[in-house]
Every structure is written in structure tokens, then in C-alpha cells.
Design a protein around this motif. Sequence first.
Motif, short mmCIF file in Angstrom:
data_model
loop_
_atom_site.label_atom_id
_atom_site.label_comp_id
_atom_site.label_asym_id
_atom_site.label_seq_id
_atom_site.Cartn_x
_atom_site.Cartn_y
_atom_site.Cartn_z
N ALA A 1 -6.63 -8.95 -2.07
CA ALA A 1 -7.41 -7.89 -1.43
C ALA A 1 -8.89 -8.29 -1.35
O ALA A 1 -9.54 -8.08 -0.32
CB ALA A 1 -7.25 -6.58 -2.20
N MET A 2 -9.42 -8.87 -2.43
CA MET A 2 -10.83 -9.29 -2.44
C MET A 2 -11.08 -10.40 -1.42
O MET A 2 -12.12 -10.43 -0.76
CB MET A 2 -11.23 -9.77 -3.83
N ASP A 3 -10.14 -11.31 -1.27
CA ASP A 3 -10.28 -12.37 -0.26
C ASP A 3 -10.32 -11.79 1.15
O ASP A 3 -11.08 -12.25 2.01
CB ASP A 3 -9.13 -13.37 -0.38
N ALA A 4 -9.50 -10.76 1.37
CA ALA A 4 -9.49 -10.10 2.68
C ALA A 4 -10.80 -9.37 2.93
O ALA A 4 -11.32 -9.36 4.05
CB ALA A 4 -8.31 -9.14 2.78
N ILE A 5 -11.36 -8.77 1.87
CA ILE A 5 -12.63 -8.05 2.01
C ILE A 5 -13.77 -9.02 2.31
O ILE A 5 -14.67 -8.72 3.10
CB ILE A 5 -12.93 -7.24 0.73
N LYS A 6 -13.74 -10.21 1.69
CA LYS A 6 -14.80 -11.20 1.92
C LYS A 6 -14.90 -11.59 3.39
O LYS A 6 -15.99 -11.88 3.90
CB LYS A 6 -14.54 -12.45 1.08
N LYS A 7 -13.79 -11.58 4.09
CA LYS A 7 -13.78 -11.93 5.51
C LYS A 7 -14.48 -10.87 6.36
O LYS A 7 -14.76 -11.10 7.53
CB LYS A 7 -12.35 -12.12 6.00
N GLU B 1 -13.01 0.38 -5.07
CA GLU B 1 -11.72 1.06 -5.00
C GLU B 1 -10.57 0.13 -5.41
O GLU B 1 -9.65 0.55 -6.12
CB GLU B 1 -11.48 1.59 -3.58
N VAL B 2 -10.65 -1.13 -4.98
CA VAL B 2 -9.61 -2.10 -5.36
C VAL B 2 -9.67 -2.38 -6.86
O VAL B 2 -8.64 -2.49 -7.53
CB VAL B 2 -9.77 -3.40 -4.55
N ASP B 3 -10.90 -2.49 -7.42
CA ASP B 3 -11.04 -2.72 -8.87
C ASP B 3 -10.49 -1.55 -9.67
O ASP B 3 -9.81 -1.74 -10.69
CB ASP B 3 -12.52 -2.95 -9.22
N ASP B 4 -10.79 -0.32 -9.22
CA ASP B 4 -10.28 0.86 -9.92
C ASP B 4 -8.75 0.91 -9.86
O ASP B 4 -8.10 1.28 -10.84
CB ASP B 4 -10.86 2.13 -9.28
N LEU B 5 -8.22 0.52 -8.72
CA LEU B 5 -6.76 0.49 -8.56
C LEU B 5 -6.14 -0.54 -9.51
O LEU B 5 -5.11 -0.29 -10.14
CB LEU B 5 -6.42 0.14 -7.12
N THR B 6 -6.80 -1.69 -9.63
CA THR B 6 -6.31 -2.74 -10.53
C THR B 6 -6.30 -2.27 -11.98
O THR B 6 -5.30 -2.46 -12.70
CB THR B 6 -7.19 -4.00 -10.40
N ALA C 1 -4.11 -0.29 0.88
CA ALA C 1 -2.69 0.07 0.87
C ALA C 1 -1.80 -1.13 0.57
O ALA C 1 -0.80 -1.04 -0.14
CB ALA C 1 -2.30 0.69 2.21
N SER C 2 -2.18 -2.29 1.11
CA SER C 2 -1.41 -3.51 0.86
C SER C 2 -1.48 -3.89 -0.61
O SER C 2 -0.48 -4.28 -1.22
CB SER C 2 -1.94 -4.65 1.73
N ALA C 3 -2.68 -3.79 -1.20
CA ALA C 3 -2.84 -4.11 -2.62
C ALA C 3 -2.02 -3.16 -3.48
O ALA C 3 -1.35 -3.57 -4.44
CB ALA C 3 -4.32 -4.05 -3.01
N MET C 4 -2.05 -1.87 -3.13
CA MET C 4 -1.29 -0.88 -3.90
C MET C 4 0.21 -1.16 -3.83
O MET C 4 0.92 -1.05 -4.83
CB MET C 4 -1.58 0.53 -3.38
N SER C 5 0.68 -1.54 -2.65
CA SER C 5 2.10 -1.85 -2.48
C SER C 5 2.52 -3.01 -3.37
O SER C 5 3.58 -2.98 -4.01
CB SER C 5 2.39 -2.16 -1.01
N GLN C 6 1.70 -4.06 -3.44
CA GLN C 6 2.01 -5.21 -4.27
C GLN C 6 1.97 -4.86 -5.76
O GLN C 6 2.78 -5.35 -6.55
CB GLN C 6 1.04 -6.34 -3.97
N MET C 7 1.04 -4.00 -6.14
CA MET C 7 0.94 -3.59 -7.54
C MET C 7 2.12 -2.71 -7.94
O MET C 7 2.63 -2.81 -9.06
CB MET C 7 -0.38 -2.86 -7.78
N ARG D 1 -3.13 -8.73 -10.87
CA ARG D 1 -4.40 -9.43 -10.61
C ARG D 1 -4.32 -10.29 -9.36
O ARG D 1 -5.32 -10.45 -8.64
CB ARG D 1 -4.77 -10.28 -11.84
N ARG D 2 -3.15 -10.87 -9.09
CA ARG D 2 -3.00 -11.64 -7.84
C ARG D 2 -3.13 -10.72 -6.63
O ARG D 2 -3.73 -11.11 -5.62
CB ARG D 2 -1.65 -12.36 -7.84
N ALA D 3 -2.58 -9.53 -6.74
CA ALA D 3 -2.72 -8.56 -5.65
C ALA D 3 -4.18 -8.19 -5.45
O ALA D 3 -4.65 -8.06 -4.30
CB ALA D 3 -1.90 -7.31 -5.95
N ARG D 4 -4.92 -8.05 -6.55
CA ARG D 4 -6.35 -7.76 -6.45
C ARG D 4 -7.10 -8.90 -5.76
O ARG D 4 -7.94 -8.67 -4.88
CB ARG D 4 -6.95 -7.54 -7.84
N GLN D 5 -6.78 -10.14 -6.15
CA GLN D 5 -7.47 -11.29 -5.58
C GLN D 5 -7.22 -11.40 -4.08
O GLN D 5 -8.12 -11.72 -3.30
CB GLN D 5 -7.04 -12.58 -6.28
#
Length: 265
Positions: free
Chosen positions: A217-223, A239-244, A89-95, A211-215
Amino acid sequence: MMSGYVRRALSCRNFFMLWSSARQGFDTTHIIRSPINTQIFDNNRDLSVPAANFIIESRRSFAKGRRLKDEAGVSTIEVPPNVGPNIKASAMSQMEAAMAALSTELSKLRTGRASPGMLDHIIVETGGIKMPLNRIAVVSVMDPKTLSVNPYDPETLKQLENAIVSSPLGLNPKADGERLIAVIPPLTKEHMQAMTKLVAKSCEDARQSIRRARQKAMDAIKKLYSSLPKDDIKRLEKEVDDLTKKFIKNAEDTCKAKEKEISQG
């Protein structure tokens, strides 16, 4: 909940430490009495400070939370069930914010067609105060080549005219009673080329923001790698990649439509 604390405090290891502390003797000047004492023992024997502190520490450690073990016996931290949706949801908001910024930038570009938004960025100074044009006037489309500017206060008509003439849009509005009429002149070849370059730049800026929003999100997922199953991690990343991809395509389609509008001007 109290019974859980007591059971933890009276586990085999803890009870042995409690019993050993009581045998070592204690200073009667530091004896404390508590409801826990009367619940654990039937006689009038009190607990010493070290023993009582031990129970308190046991309760504290119990309250801090527990670690879970997966099938391989590896300790993992319990993760709230909504952490994945929150990241998405956070990634979608930024996009979405990137798309909104793109639409705002494209609306500032003059094409051969009249558009109400093309005057929104113009700043008008009236009464010593600077405000966006759309705060002091209503802009409407009379036909594909003509705009009508109707001020809320007719006294600001001259200031509106000066602001529009001074803008880089190349418009020369004329007063028509209490409103301004602005005819959109045809675009020159040079102007079309300049506008097309600006559209391309705006499109690239939007792509970079997405792409920054995607990155992020990916950093948050890595944690969450040590906390979530691998299947859940892969699903969330997909899901994040498809959204991007979806938002980048939307940005590119929007810019192509703007370029087509410019070329037809």
C-alpha cells in the motif's frame, strides 16, 4: 465536443500554421474534402493534406487528456478521486486474508478442549479419492472433551477412523453405531510446549503477511506523490498505518487466546 476540437485547432498559433500551410501551395491530386472544411470556410477552397492532418493531430492530442497545474504552476496528472480508498481497500483485503489463514492454522492445533475445526485438515481417502474430512462428515462437540464425527455415507466410517488415527493429533476414535466418538486426551507438558511454539510461529507469519500488505500500500501511495496534495498523502499513509496496527493487534490477541487455551488443557 466538436466545437472544442475546432476552437483548439483555430487557436492563434494553430491558425497561423494552418494559414502558412495553405499559402505554400499543394498538389491538387491530394486534396481532401471533409465536413470540417465547410464549417471553417465560406468559400469553396479546400484544405491540403498537411493542413487537414494538422487538424486531425490537434484533435488526437486534445483527446489524450490534459495536465492540470497546481497553485505553484507545476504540472500534475489528474488522479481519479477513488484511488486512495482503493489502495486502502486492497490493503484491508490482504490483511483480512492473513487473519483467515491464521485462524485456519490455529484450528489445526490440538488443545485440551474439543473443537470441530481441529479435524478439518485431515485428508480421508475413500473410493480412490482424497478429500478433506469436513467434506464427507459433520463434526460436532458433544462436551468440552468429546467430538462426534457423523459421516454423510455410513460406508465411509472405517476410512474416517483410519484417517483420524493416522493424523498427528493423537486421537483414538471409537465407532458408536453410524458415527465416531473421539475423546480428547489431556495434553502433556511436552505437547503444550510444542503447541505454544507453533502458535508463536503462526502469529509471526500473520504479522509478516500484514506488514507486506502495508508495504504494498505504501509503495502505491509513493507513486501518487506528484499527483496528490501532501495533506492527502499523509492522511492516506496514516490510515494504512492505523489499519496495520489494528490487524497486528487482532492477530496477537487471537494467538494469546490460543496459548491460554493450550495452557488450560
